[in-house]
Design a protein around this motif. Structure first.
Motif, PDB file in Angstrom:
ATOM      1  N   ARG A 126       0.835  -1.208   0.000  1.00  0.00           N
ATOM      2  CA  ARG A 126       0.000   0.000   0.000  1.00  0.00           C
ATOM      3  C   ARG A 126       0.867   1.255   0.000  1.00  0.00           C
ATOM      4  O   ARG A 126       0.620   2.209  -0.746  1.00  0.00           O
ATOM      5  N   LEU A 127       1.903   1.255   0.835  1.00  0.00           N
ATOM      6  CA  LEU A 127       2.802   2.407   0.883  1.00  0.00           C
ATOM      7  C   LEU A 127       3.570   2.559  -0.426  1.00  0.00           C
ATOM      8  O   LEU A 127       3.762   3.676  -0.930  1.00  0.00           O
ATOM      9  N   TYR A 128       3.974   1.428  -0.998  1.00  0.00           N
ATOM     10  CA  TYR A 128       4.742   1.477  -2.243  1.00  0.00           C
ATOM     11  C   TYR A 128       3.924   2.107  -3.364  1.00  0.00           C
ATOM     12  O   TYR A 128       4.398   3.020  -4.053  1.00  0.00           O
ATOM     13  N   PHE A 129       2.703   1.629  -3.559  1.00  0.00           N
ATOM     14  CA  PHE A 129       1.899   2.127  -4.674  1.00  0.00           C
ATOM     15  C   PHE A 129       1.380   3.544  -4.407  1.00  0.00           C
ATOM     16  O   PHE A 129       1.159   4.299  -5.349  1.00  0.00           O
ATOM     17  N   THR A 130       1.206   3.896  -3.145  1.00  0.00           N
ATOM     18  CA  THR A 130       0.800   5.267  -2.836  1.00  0.00           C
ATOM     19  C   THR A 130       1.898   6.247  -3.215  1.00  0.00           C
ATOM     20  O   THR A 130       1.644   7.264  -3.883  1.00  0.00           O
ATOM     21  N   HIS A 131       3.134   5.967  -2.815  1.00  0.00           N
ATOM     22  CA  HIS A 131       4.257   6.847  -3.169  1.00  0.00           C
ATOM     23  C   HIS A 131       4.512   6.816  -4.674  1.00  0.00           C
ATOM     24  O   HIS A 131       4.849   7.835  -5.272  1.00  0.00           O
ATOM     25  N   ARG A 132       4.334   5.665  -5.257  1.00  0.00           N
ATOM     26  CA  ARG A 132       4.578   5.519  -6.706  1.00  0.00           C
ATOM     27  C   ARG A 132       3.584   6.363  -7.500  1.00  0.00           C
ATOM     28  O   ARG A 132       3.957   7.037  -8.462  1.00  0.00           O
ATOM     29  N   ASN A 133       2.333   6.335  -7.104  1.00  0.00           N
ATOM     30  CA  ASN A 133       1.323   7.097  -7.831  1.00  0.00           C
ATOM     31  C   ASN A 133       1.402   8.594  -7.571  1.00  0.00           C
ATOM     32  O   ASN A 133       0.896   9.395  -8.343  1.00  0.00           O
ATOM     33  N   ASN A 134       2.018   8.964  -6.466  1.00  0.00           N
ATOM     34  CA  ASN A 134       2.241  10.388  -6.223  1.00  0.00           C
ATOM     35  C   ASN A 134       3.302  10.946  -7.155  1.00  0.00           C
ATOM     36  O   ASN A 134       3.260  12.115  -7.539  1.00  0.00           O
ATOM     37  N   ASP A 135       4.250  10.094  -7.528  1.00  0.00           N
ATOM     38  CA  ASP A 135       5.331  10.527  -8.421  1.00  0.00           C
ATOM     39  C   ASP A 135       4.919  10.438  -9.890  1.00  0.00           C
ATOM     40  O   ASP A 135       5.341  11.238 -10.714  1.00  0.00           O
ATOM     41  N   VAL A 136       4.101   9.427 -10.211  1.00  0.00           N
ATOM     42  CA  VAL A 136       3.716   9.199 -11.604  1.00  0.00           C
ATOM     43  C   VAL A 136       2.207   9.023 -11.672  1.00  0.00           C
ATOM     44  O   VAL A 136       1.626   8.297 -10.873  1.00  0.00           O
ATOM     45  N   ASP A 137       1.569   9.691 -12.622  1.00  0.00           N
ATOM     46  CA  ASP A 137       0.123   9.534 -12.818  1.00  0.00           C
ATOM     47  C   ASP A 137      -0.134   8.158 -13.407  1.00  0.00           C
ATOM     48  O   ASP A 137       0.133   7.901 -14.566  1.00  0.00           O
ATOM     49  N   HIS A 138      -0.641   7.255 -12.579  1.00  0.00           N
ATOM     50  CA  HIS A 138      -0.754   5.870 -13.039  1.00  0.00           C
ATOM     51  C   HIS A 138      -2.091   5.297 -12.592  1.00  0.00           C
ATOM     52  O   HIS A 138      -3.081   6.010 -12.500  1.00  0.00           O
ATOM     53  N   SER A 139      -2.143   4.038 -12.295  1.00  0.00           N
ATOM     54  CA  SER A 139      -3.374   3.326 -12.010  1.00  0.00           C
ATOM     55  C   SER A 139      -4.040   3.814 -10.726  1.00  0.00           C
ATOM     56  O   SER A 139      -3.436   4.454  -9.885  1.00  0.00           O
ATOM     57  N   THR A 140      -5.330   3.473 -10.583  1.00  0.00           N
ATOM     58  CA  THR A 140      -6.139   3.902  -9.459  1.00  0.00           C
ATOM     59  C   THR A 140      -6.013   2.912  -8.308  1.00  0.00           C
ATOM     60  O   THR A 140      -6.160   1.708  -8.498  1.00  0.00           O
ATOM     61  N   ILE A 141      -5.736   3.429  -7.107  1.00  0.00           N
ATOM     62  CA  ILE A 141      -5.660   2.583  -5.914  1.00  0.00           C
ATOM     63  C   ILE A 141      -6.955   2.737  -5.131  1.00  0.00           C
ATOM     64  O   ILE A 141      -7.397   3.855  -4.866  1.00  0.00           O
ATOM     65  N   ASP A 142      -7.552   1.612  -4.764  1.00  0.00           N
ATOM     66  CA  ASP A 142      -8.783   1.653  -3.986  1.00  0.00           C
ATOM     67  C   ASP A 142      -8.432   2.052  -2.558  1.00  0.00           C
ATOM     68  O   ASP A 142      -7.795   1.307  -1.819  1.00  0.00           O
ATOM     69  N   GLY A 143      -8.867   3.232  -2.145  1.00  0.00           N
ATOM     70  CA  GLY A 143      -8.516   3.746  -0.831  1.00  0.00           C
ATOM     71  C   GLY A 143      -9.227   3.058   0.319  1.00  0.00           C
ATOM     72  O   GLY A 143      -8.791   3.134   1.457  1.00  0.00           O
ATOM     73  N   GLU A 144     -10.356   2.380   0.038  1.00  0.00           N
ATOM     74  CA  GLU A 144     -11.118   1.726   1.094  1.00  0.00           C
ATOM     75  C   GLU A 144     -10.763   0.244   1.227  1.00  0.00           C
ATOM     76  O   GLU A 144     -11.315  -0.435   2.088  1.00  0.00           O
ATOM     77  N   PHE A 145      -9.882  -0.216   0.382  1.00  0.00           N
ATOM     78  CA  PHE A 145      -9.506  -1.629   0.402  1.00  0.00           C
ATOM     79  C   PHE A 145      -8.343  -1.806   1.385  1.00  0.00           C
ATOM     80  O   PHE A 145      -7.207  -2.047   1.004  1.00  0.00           O
ATOM     81  N   LEU A 146      -8.636  -1.647   2.680  1.00  0.00           N
ATOM     82  CA  LEU A 146      -7.592  -1.665   3.709  1.00  0.00           C
ATOM     83  C   LEU A 146      -7.634  -3.002   4.437  1.00  0.00           C
ATOM     84  O   LEU A 146      -8.321  -3.158   5.447  1.00  0.00           O
TER      85      LEU A 146
END
Length: 303
Positions: A126-146
Motif C-alpha cells: 500500500r505504501l509502495y503504490f501510494t508513493h509511486r502514484n504520487n510521483d507518476v500519474d498511473h493506475s487507481t488505488i482503492d482507498g477503502e480496500f484496507l
C-alpha cells in the motif's frame, strides 16, 4: 584497535540483536505451522466445490453465466482490469516484498494504465503504490480496500471476493487478477492468476480440450441458480488460498532471513570475542611489561 570496554559494548549489542532475530525466527515458524494447518483443514471443502462446478459444466456445456462473460466486444485498450496484490505488512523477510512488487509492475506494464485498478493487501504494498502514484500519474488505488495479511481468514476472503465480484457484475471491472507468492515445496515465487472472468478450461476438460460427453442431468431450481451460489464461494476459496499461500511464503522468507541474521550475529560475536581476547592479552602483556620495567628500575636505583 578498540579498547576492551568498546568491544564488550559491541558484543552486548550484537547479543541483543541475536535474541531478537532468534525470537522472530521462532514466531515465524509457529505462524507458518498454524497457517498451513488452516489451509489443510479448509482445502477439502474447496476441492469438493471445484469438482461440483466441474460436473455442472460437464453436464451443461452451453450454460451462460455472468461470471463467465468474457466481454470480448470490449477492445483491449478499453478493458478495465483489477489487480489484487498481496504483500506483507512488515519487512525483514528478504526479497519477498520486492519480488511481489516486481511481478505487479510487470503485469501493470502490460495493461493500459488509465484502466488499471489496484487492490492492495499488506501495508508494504500500500505504501509502495501510494508513493509511486504520487510521483507518476498511473493506475487507481482503492482507498477503502484496507486489509492486512496477518492471520488470513475465510471471513476476510469473503469480503474481498464480494467487493471485486460486485464490481465485475456492475461492469466496473472487466478482468480481475490475483498477484501473490505461491509456495512450491521449499521454494516460493510470485504468481499471477486470473480470478474473473472464469473460463471453462479451468474445470476439467478432456485432454484434447473438448467438453466431455455425458448423459443429461437435472438441476433444481436451475443450473444458473446453482452456479450463482457456488461460484462466489469458489472465488472466496481462491482468494483465501492465495492469502494463506502468501502468508506462508512470507513466514518462510522471514524464517530464512532471520536464520541468516542469527548466523551472522553469531559469527560477529565470535570475531569480537577473538578481538576482545587479543585486546585483553595486549593489556595484560603491557601491564606485565610495566611491572617488570618498574622492578628493573627499582633494582637499578638500589644498586
Amino acid at each position: 584497535m578498540p579498547n576492551m570496554q568498546e568491544i564488550r559494548e559491541r558484543i552486548a549489542s550484537v547479543q541483543q540483536i541475536l535474541k531478537i532475530t532468534n525470537a522472530m525466527y521462532l514466531m515465524s515458524s509457529s505462524k507458518l505451522k498454524k497457517a498451513r494447518k488452516n489451509l489443510e483443514n479448509t482445502s477439502p471443502y474447496f476441492d469438493k466445490l471445484q469438482v461440483t462446478l466441474d460436473n455442472i459444466l460437464e453436464h451443461t456445456p452451453h450454460l451462460k453465466q455472468k461470471y463467465f462473460d468474457r466481454r470480448s466486444k470490449i477492445p483491449e485498450d478499453k478493458r478495465k482490469k483489477g489487480f489484487i496484490i498481496i504483500t506483507a505488512d512488515k519487512g525483514l523477510c528478504g526479497s519477498y516484498n520486492h519480488n511481489v512488487l516486481k511481478q505487479a509492475e510487470k503485469e501493470l506494464a502490460k495493461a493500459f494504465v488509465n484502466n488499471c485498478y489496484i487492490f492492495v493487501l499488506g501495508q508494504v504494498g500500500r505504501l509502495y503504490f501510494t508513493h509511486r502514484n504520487n510521483d507518476v500519474d498511473h493506475s487507481t488505488i482503492d482507498g477503502e480496500f484496507l486489509y492486512t495479511t496477518q492471520n488470513p481468514t475465510l471471513y476476510r476472503a469473503r469480503e474481498i471476493a464480494e467487493i471485486v465480484m460486485s464490481r465485475f457484475e456492475k461492469k466496473e471491472l472487466d478482468e480481475v487478477y490475483l498477484i501473490y507468492t505461491k509456495m512450491e515445496g521449499n521454494e516460493y515465487a510470485p504468481k499471477t492468476v486470473r480470478l474473473l472472468p472464469f473460463e471453462r478450461k479451468h474445470f476439467g476438460l478432456d485432454k484434447d480440450g473438448t467438453l466431455k460427453k455425458l448423459p443429461k442431468a437435472s438441476f433444481l431450481p436451475s443450473p444458473e441458480e446453482v452456479m450463482n451460489y457456488l461460484i462466489p464461494n469458489y472465488a472466496k476459496g481462491l482468494i483465501y488460498g492465495a492469502m494463506v499461500e502468501a502468508f506462508c511464503c512470507e513466514q518462510q522468507a522471514r524464517m530464512t532471513a532471520m536464520d541468516a541474521a542469527t548466523t551472522s550475529a553469531k559469527d560477529m560475536i565470535k570475531d569480537l570475542s577473538l578481538l576482545y581476547n587479543r585486546a585483553r592479552q595486549a593489556a595484560i602483556t603491557q601491564e606485565i611489561s610495566e611491572v617488570a620495567g618498574g622492578a628493573n628500575a627499582l633494582q637499578n636505583m638500589e644498586n
